[in-house]
Scaffold this motif. Structure first.
Motif, PDB file in Angstrom:
ATOM      1  N   ARG A   1       5.906  -9.971   7.038  1.00  0.00           N
ATOM      2  CA  ARG A   1       6.556  -9.020   6.135  1.00  0.00           C
ATOM      3  C   ARG A   1       5.929  -7.638   6.289  1.00  0.00           C
ATOM      4  NH1 ARG A   1       7.097  -8.732  -0.297  1.00  0.00           N
ATOM      5  NH2 ARG A   1       4.902  -9.289  -0.294  1.00  0.00           N
ATOM      6  N   SER A   2       6.788  -6.647   6.442  1.00  0.00           N
ATOM      7  CA  SER A   2       6.323  -5.274   6.595  1.00  0.00           C
ATOM      8  C   SER A   2       6.129  -4.650   5.222  1.00  0.00           C
ATOM      9  CB  SER A   2       7.353  -4.468   7.388  1.00  0.00           C
ATOM     10  OG  SER A   2       6.970  -3.117   7.461  1.00  0.00           O
ATOM     11  N   LEU A   3       4.986  -4.057   5.005  1.00  0.00           N
ATOM     12  CA  LEU A   3       4.717  -3.439   3.704  1.00  0.00           C
ATOM     13  C   LEU A   3       4.742  -1.914   3.779  1.00  0.00           C
ATOM     14  CD1 LEU A   3       1.754  -5.639   2.368  1.00  0.00           C
ATOM     15  CD2 LEU A   3       4.207  -6.076   2.270  1.00  0.00           C
TER      16      LEU A   3
ATOM     17  N   LEU B   1      -1.501  -6.364  -3.367  1.00  0.00           N
ATOM     18  CA  LEU B   1      -1.653  -7.298  -2.251  1.00  0.00           C
ATOM     19  C   LEU B   1      -2.700  -6.866  -1.224  1.00  0.00           C
ATOM     20  CD1 LEU B   1       2.070  -8.140  -1.407  1.00  0.00           C
ATOM     21  CD2 LEU B   1       0.402  -9.609  -2.523  1.00  0.00           C
TER      22      LEU B   1
ATOM     23  N   TYR C   1       6.686   3.208   2.322  1.00  0.00           N
ATOM     24  CA  TYR C   1       6.502   1.905   1.682  1.00  0.00           C
ATOM     25  C   TYR C   1       7.756   1.062   1.826  1.00  0.00           C
ATOM     26  CZ  TYR C   1       2.104   3.392  -0.290  1.00  0.00           C
ATOM     27  OH  TYR C   1       0.813   3.812  -0.437  1.00  0.00           O
ATOM     28  N   ARG C   2       7.569  -0.198   2.257  1.00  0.00           N
ATOM     29  CA  ARG C   2       8.683  -1.132   2.388  1.00  0.00           C
ATOM     30  C   ARG C   2       8.746  -2.070   1.187  1.00  0.00           C
ATOM     31  NH1 ARG C   2      10.129  -1.526   7.813  1.00  0.00           N
ATOM     32  NH2 ARG C   2      11.989  -2.580   7.058  1.00  0.00           N
ATOM     33  N   VAL C   3       7.741  -2.002   0.339  1.00  0.00           N
ATOM     34  CA  VAL C   3       7.733  -2.772  -0.900  1.00  0.00           C
ATOM     35  C   VAL C   3       7.342  -1.798  -2.013  1.00  0.00           C
ATOM     36  CG1 VAL C   3       7.126  -4.965   0.225  1.00  0.00           C
ATOM     37  CG2 VAL C   3       5.295  -3.470  -0.629  1.00  0.00           C
ATOM     38  N   PRO C   4       7.573  -2.151  -3.267  1.00  0.00           N
ATOM     39  CA  PRO C   4       7.118  -1.272  -4.346  1.00  0.00           C
ATOM     40  C   PRO C   4       5.616  -1.014  -4.230  1.00  0.00           C
ATOM     41  CG  PRO C   4       8.594  -2.954  -5.204  1.00  0.00           C
ATOM     42  CD  PRO C   4       8.347  -3.302  -3.777  1.00  0.00           C
TER      43      PRO C   4
ATOM     44  N   GLU D   1       3.342  -0.691  -6.402  1.00  0.00           N
ATOM     45  CA  GLU D   1       2.475  -1.550  -7.223  1.00  0.00           C
ATOM     46  C   GLU D   1       2.195  -2.860  -6.503  1.00  0.00           C
ATOM     47  OE1 GLU D   1       5.180   0.867  -8.447  1.00  0.00           O
ATOM     48  OE2 GLU D   1       5.991  -1.143  -8.822  1.00  0.00           O
ATOM     49  N   GLU D   2       3.229  -3.380  -5.847  1.00  0.00           N
ATOM     50  CA  GLU D   2       3.040  -4.625  -5.119  1.00  0.00           C
ATOM     51  C   GLU D   2       2.078  -4.407  -3.954  1.00  0.00           C
ATOM     52  OE1 GLU D   2       6.632  -6.466  -3.753  1.00  0.00           O
ATOM     53  OE2 GLU D   2       5.566  -8.146  -2.847  1.00  0.00           O
TER      54      GLU D   2
ATOM     55  N   LEU E   1       1.591  -4.842   8.358  1.00  0.00           N
ATOM     56  CA  LEU E   1       2.367  -6.075   8.268  1.00  0.00           C
ATOM     57  C   LEU E   1       1.520  -7.170   7.665  1.00  0.00           C
ATOM     58  CD1 LEU E   1       3.792  -6.462  11.895  1.00  0.00           C
ATOM     59  CD2 LEU E   1       5.156  -6.111   9.865  1.00  0.00           C
TER      60      LEU E   1
END
Lengths: 400, 254
Positions: free
Chosen positions: B195-197, B46, B36-39, B41-42, B190
């Protein structure tokens, strides 16, 4: 400084003679550090993450030039660059190359505030803090990577973008030790000293040193926002590092001492700063929209419009904000914002493009044709010319 | 050539296959990567609809289509099982190609490097189009990568890769370190405007190894077989969270 991680103190800082005049490395070890710094700079250039606006760079360097005499450094000892990074970052390499992120430039609203940051960083450079710490403190690089993994994980990488935070991405690479001291912060006392000396430099340069309090307050505001958005678990990682709150308190104490001493206030230069960083503010707002940081994007757009209420670019940004919202998407408000931009300047091509695309999305093809054609007429060399032309052909052919 | 050498060479494809299986499963069992590149939960908030870009497979034309089909099928099956909507490459690919060709290509013809401005422009239009027509939140980008590595010999008992000894019938391939080529499968989720997730990579199998005084190149038909691809996709998506229902107004609006 602002992706702040503390340094757990090791040996006391050795007594190293500060730079004066035209700084040069003084021994092979320091020369090696300078060479690594240059290699890192070249990487940043190659990655196209340095803002290419030469006028902006020239402006930032004019601020640096005002500060250098306090440190007895010659002009061009330090060179400032803006990084395409939407978060709050500023650091100086041991060879005097100073970097500040667009996010940080957008967060401040006066020249004096950014001078406080520059003064702090130049203080570290002049005292050769990085060199001292590099030699006498052998902290494990891996620990730094683990700590920053929190921020990198929260950033999304932004493949097409320099990456929030670019500085932290670079920390995963071979220049970690070089950046470590600049980003994590030095020992608490060194950071306080750099704040104190930096503020003195700001005052000596003729700026209002009380703006350093304002700078800290604006940093704190954004740091708390990052925590609220869960992009970091907490703004401070190590107990030894002076938290922004502590630094703010110290700046306030110095402020009181200066007021009691009757020190005269200096320049703030808000308007020139806002003028020179206007494009950066909108760029940072756009990047924050991509990051889904709607609150921060809106704050930046509102500040821009408060300063420049008749500039169409601000209204286009506002329209984008309404259009890109998730829970509060409002296409009517977006259309109104784009139209307002055109009311101030009917030849502003981006407003025609955005209004045309919005109309297309809403199925209003007459409106779409009108504005997309106007866009192509106004900007015949636009990069997306063929794409928009293709859309017009589709609309004319009856399919959306 | 000795009968033993002949025996080894004759058996090598099968054994390399077995080694690759051991390699992939060994990697999966021991993998501690964080994709994961973001939290998380996010990510869950999304991502509801995933568009699949045509997989980039570095093989000859016919084989490329075949393996791309395996990859897409495996991705689609896993995404749907986890509750995500999927938009296939038959929809996403033409949109991407149309805008990329209208902008006259995305790569600098002299250097081969991507033109960042063109890439950003194309991405923004692809994002808006796919969001408008199919509510796509992220694009699944997959590609192969051939890389070289030097598995270290341990205690003179032969080269190893992630703890697995490379051997033929229990005998080490060589009793010294050797340079080998391997192929990995890479996945990135992406947001269409960049943005990479989520990002992950897994080594799949050897493609070239030094055997009996020469390099043995695995026949292309054996590279990235269906079972290998399935195993790799399982590893790549091992940490993908199940989808949550989309909030009615929380659409992706690039």
């Amino acid at each position: 400084m602002l992706a702040i991680v503390a340094f757990v103190g090791g040996c006391p800082r050795p007594d190293i003679e500060p730079f004066a005049g035209s700084p040069q490395p003084r021994d092979p070890e320091e020369r090696k550090i300078w060479e690594e710094s240059q290699a890192l700079f070249e990487i940043l250039q190659k990655r196209s993450v340095i803002n290419a606006d030469t006028e902006l760079q020239s402006y930032l360097n004019s601020i640096v030039t005002r500060l250098l005499p306090f440190f007895r450094l010659e002009p061009n000892s330090v060179a400032a660059y803006a990084l395409r990074d939407p978060f709050l970052n500023a650091f100086i390499l041991p060879n005097g190359k100073l970097f500040v992120s667009e996010g940080l430039l957008a967060q401040f609203d006066s020249e004096a505030q950014i001078a406080c940051v520059f003064g702090h960083e130049i203080a570290h450079f002049a005292k050769r803090d990085a060199y001292a710490q590099q030699i006498y403190n052998q902290r494990a690089v891996q620990t730094v990577r683990q700590v920053f993994a929190v921020l990198v994980a929260g950033s999304g990488g932004l493949v097409a973008l320099p990456g929030p935070s670019l500085v932290l991405e670079l920390l995963g690479g071979p220049h970690t030790s070089l950046l470590m001291w600049q980003i994590r912060g030095f020992a608490r006392d060194l950071e306080y000293e750099a704040d104190r000396v930096g503020q003195q430099a700001v005052h000596a340069a003729g700026y209002d040193a009380l703006e350093c309090v304002g700078a800290m307050e604006r940093l704190l505001q954004e740091e708390q926002q990052l925590v609220d958005e869960k992009l970091v678990s907490e703004p401070y990682f190590y107990g030894n590092h002076p938290a922004t709150v502590d630094r703010l308190q110290r700046f306030r104490e110095w402020q009181q001492a200066q007021e009691q001493a009757g020190s005269s206030t200096g320049q703030r230069n808000e308007l020139p700063y806002r003028e020179r960083t206007a494009a950066v503010v909108l760029q940072t707002a756009a990047t924050n929209l991509k990051l889904r940081r709607f609150q921060r994007a809106r704050r930046l757009i509102d500040e821009y419009l408060a300063t420049f209420p008749t500039r169409p670019a601000g209204y286009v940004a506002l329209g984008d904000w309404y259009r890109r919202q998730a829970e509060h998407r409002n296409l009517d408000a977006a259309a109104e914002a784009y139209k307002r931009a055109l009311a101030f300047d009917s030849k502003f091509a981006p407003a025609h493009r955005e209004l045309g695309l919005l109309c297309r999305e809403r199925g209003d093809f007459r409106c779409a044709r009108e504005h997309l054609r106007e866009y192509l007429d106004l900007d015949p060399h636009a990069m997306d010319h063929a794409i928009v032309q293709g859309m017009l052909s589709e609309i004319a052919g009856g399919s959306p | 050539m000795t009968s033993r050498s002949q025996h080894i060479l004759a058996s090598s494809p099968v054994l390399l296959l077995l080694l690759a299986v051991a390699c992939v499963w060994g990697c999966a069992a021991r993998s501690e990567f964080e994709p994961y590149r973001v939290p998380r939960e996010e990510f869950r908030r999304l991502v509801h609809t995933i568009g699949i870009l045509p997989p980039g497979i570095a093989l000859s034309k016919a084989r490329r289509r075949e393996v791309a089909g395996y990859v897409e099928a495996a991705l689609t099956e896993t995404f749907r099982r986890l509750g995500y909507e999927v938009v296939g490459s038959d929809v996403v690919g033409p949109v991407w190609r149309r805008y990329a060709s209208q902008i006259s290509g995305l790569f600098n013809p002299l250097t081969g490097n991507p033109d960042e401005k063109k890439l950003e422009t194309t991405r923004s239009y692809v994002a808006r189009e796919l969001a408008r027509t199919h509510n796509v939140d992220v694009l699944a980008v997959t590609w192969t990568n051939v890389y070289r590595l030097l598995p270290p010999a341990i205690e003179q008992r032969g080269p190893r890769f992630k703890g697995e000894m490379l051997d033929f019938y229990g005998q080490p391939l060589l009793d010294m370190p050797q340079l080998v080529e391997a192929v990995s499968l890479n996945l990135e989720l992406l947001e269409p405007d960049g943005r990479s997730l989520y990002a992950a990579s897994v080594p799949v199998q050897w493609t070239k190894v030094y055997v009996a005084r020469s390099y043995y190149t695995r026949p292309e038909g054996e590279v990235l077989s269906l079972s290998r691809v399935d195993a790799a996709i399982r590893v790549l998506l091992a940490k993908l969270e199940p989808a949550v229902p989309r909030a009615s107004s929380a659409a992706n609006n690039p």
